[in-house]
Write a protein that holds these residues in place. Structure first.
Motif, PDB file in Angstrom:
ATOM      1  N   GLY A  95      44.931  29.323  34.433  1.00 60.15           N
ATOM      2  CA  GLY A  95      44.163  30.262  35.240  1.00 60.15           C
ATOM      3  C   GLY A  95      42.698  30.199  34.870  1.00 60.15           C
ATOM      4  O   GLY A  95      42.213  29.214  34.313  1.00 60.15           O
ATOM      5  N   GLY A 119      46.156  31.867  42.154  1.00 60.36           N
ATOM      6  CA  GLY A 119      46.183  32.632  40.913  1.00 60.36           C
ATOM      7  C   GLY A 119      44.887  32.693  40.137  1.00 60.36           C
ATOM      8  O   GLY A 119      44.804  33.397  39.120  1.00 60.36           O
ATOM      9  N   PHE A 120      43.867  31.975  40.572  1.00 59.69           N
ATOM     10  CA  PHE A 120      42.576  32.057  39.903  1.00 59.69           C
ATOM     11  C   PHE A 120      41.853  33.333  40.339  1.00 59.69           C
ATOM     12  O   PHE A 120      41.985  33.769  41.495  1.00 59.69           O
ATOM     13  CB  PHE A 120      41.713  30.837  40.232  1.00 59.69           C
ATOM     14  CG  PHE A 120      42.255  29.552  39.681  1.00 59.69           C
ATOM     15  CD1 PHE A 120      41.971  29.165  38.380  1.00 59.69           C
ATOM     16  CD2 PHE A 120      43.074  28.733  40.451  1.00 59.69           C
ATOM     17  CE1 PHE A 120      42.477  27.977  37.863  1.00 59.69           C
ATOM     18  CE2 PHE A 120      43.589  27.555  39.951  1.00 59.69           C
ATOM     19  CZ  PHE A 120      43.295  27.167  38.649  1.00 59.69           C
TER      20      PHE A 120
END
Length: 388
Positions: A95, A119-120
């Motif tokens: 991430g 998801g970042f």
């Protein structure tokens, strides 16, 4: 008789320069330099490879980079995707945090949106009142896990010029990478990648009087080991972008960049004079708003908002070819995301036009454009009083 409107949309695309076309045509046809640059076993491929590497040096020369730092792509959109996804992929499972702005081109915003979905975490910086993203704003947004910042050098709608050197110093001190979309800057701004704290930079040929469908990504030494290819199948371009190289497009891009360097000073001075000529006419229009910083900008692009209720966009479009937003958004009826981020409401955004000047704009074009704008923006009664 040519009844086409006057062309004031150079920020959308430029006509290919005739000198560039000559180079491009020589790479087509049986009598031309048509070989596959990857075919090293015979002269046809070797000649094509020579043209490709000459073009690589020409592109690198305009931006003060080393030739081996230039990776061919299909355009700035692919370059942006390769830079952002390619760096993010190196952090698979970890991430991390990305910084961009609300006024980036959709090629960056949509790509970052995909990374956010994966998801970042992302911070979207708002521009200041001048339409700029400042080094101070970037510094304040940096987090412990920030690994990538992506900001454009020249805004495609406003023409404003960000201080990417100041931004890059903040990003490099933090230990992150800086990607810069320079599609609207090449040939209009002096770029010195040999000394700038920039790790990745995207280019497009068709903004610089070259053909569509070809671009490049500068990959600096700090990014090289972290960048993952997004297109596979042959290991071309040092494994960063597979696919048979389009010799004719690449040679043309090289010629366009070389030409841009040769005419840079003269062309910039001439276009600045044309911009001043246009603004001298338009300043007479009541409640006209120039969007973005008046000083920290390129002279080629103007974003103008007209408060007059008499603004007749359709009539003006019969005389001038202009945009309201970037070309990729023009099919949408939504207001410009850049103008909304700058504080416009939807109505004032619709009362805004982008005029962009270029290599073939003349003083006569400026006079005709200014008159057309006056005729279609201001009520006849106002001009009757103003001229008395």
């Amino acid at each position: 008789m040519n009844n086409l409107p006057l062309y004031f949309d150079y920020a959308a695309t430029t006509p290919v320069d005739e000198r560039v076309i000559e180079v491009m045509v020589k790479c087509l046809g049986k009598a031309g330099n048509f070989g596959n640059p990857a075919s090293n076993s015979h002269v046809y491929g070797q000649q094509a490879r020579h043209s490709v590497e000459l073009a690589r040096r020409q592109v690198a020369g305009l931006v003060a980079a080393d030739a081996e730092q230039i990776v061919w792509t299909s355009g700035a959109t692919e370059s942006n995707n390769l830079a952002l996804k390619g760096i993010a992929q190196s952090r698979a499972g970890q991430g991390g945090h990305i910084i961009t702005s609300r006024i980036e081109h959709k090629a960056v915003l949509d790509t970052v949106g995909q990374l956010e979905h994966a998801g970042f975490s992302v911070t979207y910086l708002a521009p200041d009142a001048q339409g700029l993203i400042t080094p101070q704003a970037v510094k304040a947004a940096l987090q412990d896990d920030t690994f990538l910042v992506s900001l454009m050098l020249v805004n495609n709608e406003l023409g404003t010029l960000n201080d990417v050197v100041g931004i890059g110093e903040q990003v490099r001190h933090h230990g992150a990478l800086l990607h810069v979309d320079a599609a609207q800057a090449v040939g209009k701004v002096a770029i010195e990648l040999a000394s700038w704290p920039v790790d990745l930079m995207s280019f497009s040929a068709h903004k610089v009087y070259g053909p569509k469908g070809i671009g490049a990504l500068y990959v600096g030494p700090r990014a090289r080991g972290q960048l993952h290819a997004q297109i596979h199948g042959g290991g071309h371009e040092s494994g960063l972008r597979s696919g048979t190289l389009a010799t004719h497009q690449i040679a043309a891009m090289g010629a366009a960049f070389a030409l841009a360097g040769e005419v840079f000073e003269e062309e910039t001075t001439r276009i600045r004079g044309l911009q001043q000529q246009l603004l001298a006419h338009l300043v007479q229009i009541p409640q006209l708003r120039l969007n973005g910083c008046r000083d920290q900008r390129i002279p080629h692009t103007l974003s103008l908002t007209f408060a007059s209720a008499d603004f007749n966009r359709q009539a003006l479009a019969q005389v001038l070819a202009f945009s309201s937003t970037s070309a990729c958004n023009s099919a949408s009826t939504a207001a410009s995301h850049v103008l909304l981020a700058l504080g416009h409401d939807a109505e004032s955004a619709r009362q805004t036009i982008r005029l962009s000047l270029g290599r073939y704009t003349t003083g006569q074009d400026i006079e005709r454009a200014a008159q057309a704008i006056k005729d279609n923006v201001c009520a006849p009664a106002f001009w009757a009083v103003a001229r008395e």
